[in-house]
Scaffold this motif. Structure first.
Motif, PDB file in Angstrom:
ATOM      1  N   ILE A   1       0.835  -1.206   0.000  1.00 38.96           N
ATOM      2  CA  ILE A   1       0.000   0.000   0.000  1.00 38.96           C
ATOM      3  C   ILE A   1       0.867   1.251   0.000  1.00 38.96           C
ATOM      4  O   ILE A   1       2.053   1.219   0.324  1.00 38.96           O
ATOM      5  CB  ILE A   1      -0.948   0.015   1.211  1.00 38.96           C
ATOM      6  N   SER A   2       0.243   2.352  -0.371  1.00 40.20           N
ATOM      7  CA  SER A   2       0.938   3.634  -0.396  1.00 40.20           C
ATOM      8  C   SER A   2       0.530   4.468   0.808  1.00 40.20           C
ATOM      9  O   SER A   2      -0.509   4.216   1.440  1.00 40.20           O
ATOM     10  CB  SER A   2       0.612   4.384  -1.695  1.00 40.20           C
ATOM     11  N   LEU A   3       1.312   5.479   1.120  1.00 40.94           N
ATOM     12  CA  LEU A   3       1.002   6.376   2.224  1.00 40.94           C
ATOM     13  C   LEU A   3      -0.102   7.338   1.800  1.00 40.94           C
ATOM     14  O   LEU A   3      -0.288   7.579   0.602  1.00 40.94           O
ATOM     15  CB  LEU A   3       2.261   7.141   2.626  1.00 40.94           C
TER      16      LEU A   3
ATOM     17  N   PRO B   1      -0.232   2.235  10.625  1.00 39.01           N
ATOM     18  CA  PRO B   1      -0.067   0.783  10.733  1.00 39.01           C
ATOM     19  C   PRO B   1      -0.481   0.274  12.099  1.00 39.01           C
ATOM     20  O   PRO B   1      -0.646   1.048  13.049  1.00 39.01           O
ATOM     21  CB  PRO B   1       1.437   0.604  10.514  1.00 39.01           C
ATOM     22  N   TYR B   2      -0.648  -1.038  12.178  1.00 46.29           N
ATOM     23  CA  TYR B   2      -0.902  -1.663  13.475  1.00 46.29           C
ATOM     24  C   TYR B   2       0.408  -1.671  14.254  1.00 46.29           C
ATOM     25  O   TYR B   2       1.377  -2.325  13.875  1.00 46.29           O
ATOM     26  CB  TYR B   2      -1.429  -3.081  13.286  1.00 46.29           C
TER      27      TYR B   2
ATOM     28  N   LEU C   1       8.777   3.240  11.253  1.00 51.03           N
ATOM     29  CA  LEU C   1       7.781   4.020  11.991  1.00 51.03           C
ATOM     30  C   LEU C   1       7.847   5.498  11.626  1.00 51.03           C
ATOM     31  O   LEU C   1       6.822   6.161  11.483  1.00 51.03           O
ATOM     32  CB  LEU C   1       8.007   3.840  13.502  1.00 51.03           C
ATOM     33  N   GLU C   2       9.065   6.003  11.463  1.00 50.29           N
ATOM     34  CA  GLU C   2       9.239   7.407  11.103  1.00 50.29           C
ATOM     35  C   GLU C   2       8.624   7.699   9.733  1.00 50.29           C
ATOM     36  O   GLU C   2       8.059   8.772   9.501  1.00 50.29           O
ATOM     37  CB  GLU C   2      10.724   7.754  11.098  1.00 50.29           C
ATOM     38  N   ARG C   3       8.714   6.734   8.836  1.00 46.13           N
ATOM     39  CA  ARG C   3       8.137   6.892   7.493  1.00 46.13           C
ATOM     40  C   ARG C   3       6.618   7.056   7.575  1.00 46.13           C
ATOM     41  O   ARG C   3       6.034   7.898   6.899  1.00 46.13           O
ATOM     42  CB  ARG C   3       8.497   5.683   6.639  1.00 46.13           C
TER      43      ARG C   3
ATOM     44  N   SER D   1       5.578  10.487   9.032  1.00 43.26           N
ATOM     45  CA  SER D   1       5.748  11.628   8.125  1.00 43.26           C
ATOM     46  C   SER D   1       4.597  11.761   7.131  1.00 43.26           C
ATOM     47  O   SER D   1       4.458  12.797   6.474  1.00 43.26           O
ATOM     48  CB  SER D   1       7.069  11.498   7.357  1.00 43.26           C
ATOM     49  N   SER D   2       3.782  10.739   6.997  1.00 44.46           N
ATOM     50  CA  SER D   2       2.650  10.799   6.059  1.00 44.46           C
ATOM     51  C   SER D   2       1.485  11.539   6.704  1.00 44.46           C
ATOM     52  O   SER D   2       1.261  11.456   7.911  1.00 44.46           O
ATOM     53  CB  SER D   2       2.216   9.388   5.655  1.00 44.46           C
TER      54      SER D   2
END
Length: 230
Positions: A73-75, A79-80, A113-115, A118-119
């Motif tokens: 999937i895309s941002l 997430p869980y 997680l940082e990714r 940032s979304s």
């Protein structure tokens, strides 16, 4: 149930997997999962949608289905978080302080997680919804949901079948097949995610098996043979 399945579907479309997991887990709780008659009222479409979403959170092979879905999937996405916490705990145990791989592997999890952090979602806020959420006292609301009380309410809505009846609810034994001295029965895994049933096979040397009834084999005390007594 149909309403919350629709909510779960919308959360899936928004890639809000953390909230989606909360909804699926709630519908799999014992007090909800056992409501056989209520589940039977759902449309075939809603049942299939629920089963499909539940399969996403299967714990088989270390959450393989969910991990593969996150890659596809895309941002934006929420997430869980349980997956990342599990990975961090595993790394902490498998690679003690001073291990050359500890920091590297933890950084991989933290960068992932940082990714996601940032979304950003581009969803226009609704004032009346925002006002409602700001007015809710979450801690007080959560304290109202006591598991024992919820299960008692569930039993009141759909009383369990009488002892000896084979028409039990989902939390009771679904199927009993007596073949010679072998008893095969299904127990619905309401404590786990997934649409399948847990099949146990054992050898029975007892009398007639009564669904929904379990006989305690031990009272916690050790049996002492009369011959072994002083």
């Amino acid at each position: 149930m149909a309403h919350f399945i629709k909510v779960a579907k919308k959360l899936h479309e928004l890639n809000n997997l953390h909230s989606l997991f909360a909804v699926i887990s709630a519908l799999h709780s014992a007090s909800i999962y056992r409501l056989t008659k209520t589940w039977a009222c759902l449309s075939k479409k809603d049942k299939q949608q629920f089963d499909k979403l539940a399969e996403l959170f299967g714990e088989t092979d270390n959450w393989t289905a969910l991990r593969e879905y996150l890659k596809s999937i895309s941002l934006p996405c929420i997430p869980y978080l349980g997956i990342f916490l599990t990975d961090l705990v595993y790394i902490d145990i498998a690679h003690p302080a001073g291990s050359p791989h500890r920091v590297t592997k933890m950084n991989i999890v933290l960068k992932a997680l940082e990714r996601y952090q940032s979304s950003e979602y581009e969803i226009a806020p609704l004032p009346h919804v925002a006002n409602f959420l700001n007015s809710v006292r979450y801690i007080e609301e959560l304290q109202k949901f006591v598991e024992d009380d919820q299960y008692k309410l569930s039993l009141k809505l759909e009383p369990p079948s009488p002892v000896g009846s084979c028409a039990g609810s989902k939390e009771s034994v679904k199927e009993t097949v007596l073949q010679g001295n072998v008893t095969t029965f299904n127990i619905s895994p309401s404590h786990k995610l997934g649409s399948g049933s847990l099949r146990l096979q054992g050898t029975s040397h007892q009398g007639k098996f009564i669904p929904t009834h379990r006989k305690c084999r031990s009272l916690g005390s050790k049996f002492i043979s009369p011959k072994s007594q002083p």
